[in-house]
Design an enzyme around this catalytic site. Structure first.
Site, PDB file in Angstrom:
ATOM      1  N   SER A  40     122.365  70.109  38.733  1.00  0.00           N
ATOM      2  CA  SER A  40     122.151  68.479  38.551  1.00  0.00           C
ATOM      3  C   SER A  40     123.461  67.824  38.393  1.00  0.00           C
ATOM      4  O   SER A  40     124.711  68.477  37.740  1.00  0.00           O
ATOM      5  CB  SER A  40     121.441  68.423  37.076  1.00  0.00           C
ATOM      6  OG  SER A  40     121.489  67.206  37.012  1.00  0.00           O
ATOM      7  N   TYR A  53     120.497  70.698  28.754  1.00  0.00           N
ATOM      8  CA  TYR A  53     120.226  70.742  30.149  1.00  0.00           C
ATOM      9  C   TYR A  53     121.469  70.839  31.063  1.00  0.00           C
ATOM     10  O   TYR A  53     121.850  71.592  32.137  1.00  0.00           O
ATOM     11  CB  TYR A  53     119.273  69.421  30.419  1.00  0.00           C
ATOM     12  CG  TYR A  53     118.832  69.082  32.037  1.00  0.00           C
ATOM     13  CD1 TYR A  53     117.893  69.673  32.335  1.00  0.00           C
ATOM     14  CD2 TYR A  53     119.841  68.268  32.686  1.00  0.00           C
ATOM     15  CE1 TYR A  53     117.358  69.527  33.763  1.00  0.00           C
ATOM     16  CE2 TYR A  53     119.314  68.072  34.133  1.00  0.00           C
ATOM     17  CZ  TYR A  53     118.244  68.632  34.614  1.00  0.00           C
ATOM     18  OH  TYR A  53     117.849  68.337  35.991  1.00  0.00           O
ATOM     19  N   LYS A  66     122.745  73.751  33.608  1.00  0.00           N
ATOM     20  CA  LYS A  66     122.942  73.462  35.041  1.00  0.00           C
ATOM     21  C   LYS A  66     124.378  73.698  35.563  1.00  0.00           C
ATOM     22  O   LYS A  66     124.659  73.839  36.590  1.00  0.00           O
ATOM     23  CB  LYS A  66     122.650  71.678  35.302  1.00  0.00           C
ATOM     24  CG  LYS A  66     121.057  71.492  35.251  1.00  0.00           C
ATOM     25  CD  LYS A  66     120.222  72.381  36.055  1.00  0.00           C
ATOM     26  CE  LYS A  66     119.035  71.339  36.415  1.00  0.00           C
ATOM     27  NZ  LYS A  66     118.034  72.484  37.074  1.00  0.00           N
TER      28      LYS A  66
HETATM   29  P1  NAI Z   1     109.196  68.309  38.192  1.00  0.00           P
HETATM   30  O1  NAI Z   1     108.792  68.388  36.778  1.00  0.00           O
HETATM   31  O2  NAI Z   1     108.345  67.689  39.306  1.00  0.00           O
HETATM   32  O3  NAI Z   1     109.152  70.072  38.803  1.00  0.00           O
HETATM   33  C1  NAI Z   1     109.663  71.056  38.055  1.00  0.00           C
HETATM   34  C2  NAI Z   1     108.476  71.900  38.206  1.00  0.00           C
HETATM   35  O4  NAI Z   1     109.092  73.298  37.590  1.00  0.00           O
HETATM   36  C3  NAI Z   1     107.172  71.551  37.557  1.00  0.00           C
HETATM   37  O5  NAI Z   1     106.284  71.742  38.747  1.00  0.00           O
HETATM   38  C4  NAI Z   1     107.191  72.563  36.593  1.00  0.00           C
HETATM   39  O6  NAI Z   1     105.485  72.990  36.397  1.00  0.00           O
HETATM   40  C5  NAI Z   1     107.628  73.801  36.886  1.00  0.00           C
HETATM   41  N1  NAI Z   1     108.331  74.821  35.879  1.00  0.00           N
HETATM   42  C6  NAI Z   1     108.785  74.383  34.626  1.00  0.00           C
HETATM   43  N2  NAI Z   1     108.770  75.535  33.944  1.00  0.00           N
HETATM   44  C7  NAI Z   1     108.401  76.759  34.660  1.00  0.00           C
HETATM   45  C8  NAI Z   1     108.382  77.979  34.419  1.00  0.00           C
HETATM   46  N3  NAI Z   1     109.054  78.591  33.336  1.00  0.00           N
HETATM   47  N4  NAI Z   1     108.026  78.797  35.490  1.00  0.00           N
HETATM   48  C9  NAI Z   1     107.673  78.396  36.685  1.00  0.00           C
HETATM   49  N5  NAI Z   1     107.552  77.052  37.037  1.00  0.00           N
HETATM   50  C10 NAI Z   1     107.970  76.183  35.945  1.00  0.00           C
HETATM   51  O7  NAI Z   1     110.824  68.155  38.268  1.00  0.00           O
HETATM   52  P2  NAI Z   1     111.833  67.833  39.656  1.00  0.00           P
HETATM   53  O8  NAI Z   1     112.362  66.428  39.533  1.00  0.00           O
HETATM   54  O9  NAI Z   1     110.836  68.298  40.836  1.00  0.00           O
HETATM   55  O10 NAI Z   1     112.873  69.038  39.322  1.00  0.00           O
HETATM   56  C11 NAI Z   1     112.867  70.011  40.092  1.00  0.00           C
HETATM   57  C12 NAI Z   1     114.326  70.785  39.647  1.00  0.00           C
HETATM   58  O11 NAI Z   1     115.395  69.642  39.986  1.00  0.00           O
HETATM   59  C13 NAI Z   1     114.323  71.036  38.363  1.00  0.00           C
HETATM   60  O12 NAI Z   1     115.454  72.162  38.223  1.00  0.00           O
HETATM   61  C14 NAI Z   1     115.477  69.699  37.864  1.00  0.00           C
HETATM   62  O13 NAI Z   1     116.278  69.993  36.625  1.00  0.00           O
HETATM   63  C15 NAI Z   1     116.246  69.498  38.957  1.00  0.00           C
HETATM   64  N6  NAI Z   1     116.762  68.267  39.055  1.00  0.00           N
HETATM   65  C16 NAI Z   1     115.984  67.174  39.338  1.00  0.00           C
HETATM   66  C17 NAI Z   1     116.633  65.891  39.448  1.00  0.00           C
HETATM   67  C18 NAI Z   1     115.882  64.681  39.788  1.00  0.00           C
HETATM   68  O14 NAI Z   1     116.255  63.507  40.163  1.00  0.00           O
HETATM   69  N7  NAI Z   1     114.422  64.704  40.146  1.00  0.00           N
HETATM   70  C19 NAI Z   1     117.954  65.760  39.386  1.00  0.00           C
HETATM   71  C20 NAI Z   1     118.533  66.943  39.041  1.00  0.00           C
HETATM   72  C21 NAI Z   1     118.199  68.134  38.892  1.00  0.00           C
END
Ligand code: NAI
Length: 300
Positions: free
Chosen positions: A153, A166, A170
């Site tokens: 990130s 976080y 990251k």
């Molecule tokens: P999101 O919340 O839509 O997706 C994350 C998913 O991970 C969720 O569906 C959740 O249920 C699942 N999850 C959480 N803990 C879990 C576990 N222990 N085991 C299995 N599944 C689990 O969020 P998003 O934005 O799609 O994030 C995806 C990745 O991208 C994350 O790692 C986030 O930190 C990273 N990220 C996202 C950014 C953004 O702008 N959206 C920016 C930088 C990083």
């Protein structure tokens, strides 16, 4: 140039029930991969669990003729990580690409952050990516091929208020990426990281809703699909992606300043400007390359 296909390949996407992971799973499946859609199905804060989100994405893939299986396992436990890999092996016979994407938030200013909030976030992002990749590694090594994508990130690479947990996780993933790239090199395993920006439920309160259309997850996914493909020769690299822009991010070292004998704190103070110079810089591919650059600088 031919389309990038994943026929006869198996991809695992963690956290694929929502947001970025869902978009990655849909694209990989549309390109012919058999996909393990993993998602614990909890909240953004990592509370609760449900089989719904992973199953819904699997249904979506199957409706368009793709092949996928759901896993509601937790990436943060060794048993959960092993179960994810076993699902791929028992259902599809192999693992070719691992997309570590699952994540949660427990934002709080550093003063107020509890050790539990720190540990819980590291457990999912950093330890979870370690556990899932570690469980996949023997399979990737044995077949002499693998692609691993870590989800870092901008918060980790550059710092972000209220995200000490976080950001630590990251940036830890960058160390993991670079080390696994070195260890995987002779086995045909390429390991890279992305630093995305996308409008998802995780960023809904941060990225204004008006930008949702311009920052869709589907503008990050093409980078992930490329990094997961056999065409990709890059390894140990970090790429940022958001809104359709894709850029290389490097960990670089400046030319430095040398005084071999009797270096003192006053010398450091007096040479501060030269020490802080960033050009000409090097971008070492490993700690060994950084050490080689140090030796060369010391030899003048
Ligand atoms: P999101 O919340 O839509 O997706 C994350 C998913 O991970 C969720 O569906 C959740 O249920 C699942 N999850 C959480 N803990 C879990 C576990 N222990 N085991 C299995 N599944 C689990 O969020 P998003 O934005 O799609 O994030 C995806 C990745 O991208 C994350 O790692 C986030 O930190 C990273 N990220 C996202 C950014 C953004 O702008 N959206 C920016 C930088 C990083």
């Amino acid at each position: 140039m031919a389309d990038m296909r994943f026929d006869a390949q198996v991809a695992i996407v963690t956290g694929a029930g929502h947001g970025l992971g869902r978009a990655h799973a849909l694209d990989l499946a549309a390109r012919g991969a058999k996909v393990v859609v993993n998602d614990l199905g909890g909240t953004v804060e990592g509370t609760g669990a449900s089989t719904g989100p992973a199953s819904d994405v699997v249904d979506e893939i199957r409706k368009t003729g793709g092949v996928a299986v759901a896993s509601a396992d937790n990436v943060a436990t060794p048993e959960g990580a092993e179960a994810i890999i076993q699902t791929a092996v028992s259902e599809f016979g192999q693992v070719d690409a691992v997309i570590n994407n699952a994540g949660i938030l427990r934002d709080r200013s550093f003063m107020k952050m509890t050790p539990a909030e720190f540990d819980t976030v590291l457990a999912v992002h950093l330890r979870g990516s370690f556990l899932v990749t570690h469980a996949a590694w023997p399979h990737l090594r044995a077949q002499g091929y693998g692609r691993v994508v870590m989800t870092s990130s901008p918060a980790g690479l550059f710092g972000s208020f209220g995200q000490a947990n976080y950001a630590s996780a990251k940036m830890g993933l960058i160390g993991l990426t670079k080390t696994l790239a070195v260890e995987g090199a002779k086995y045909g395993i390429k390991v890279n990281a992305i630093a995305p920006v996308a409008h998802t439920r995780m960023t809904a309160g941060i990225l204004p809703d008006e930008l949702a259309g311009e920052f869709g997850p589907e503008l990050v996914t093409p980078l992930v699909s490329y990094l997961a493909h056999s065409d990709c020769a890059a390894t140990g690299q970090v790429y940022s992606a958001g809104g359709g822009r894709v850029a290389l991010v490097v960990v670089a070292e400046g030319p430095g300043w040398v005084k071999k004998d009797g270096l003192t704190a006053e010398d450091v103070r007096d040479a501060w400007e030269q020490i802080n110079a960033v050009q000409p810089q090097i971008v070492p591919a490993s700690a060994g390359e950084q050490t080689a650059a140090l030796f060369s600088a010391l030899q003048g």
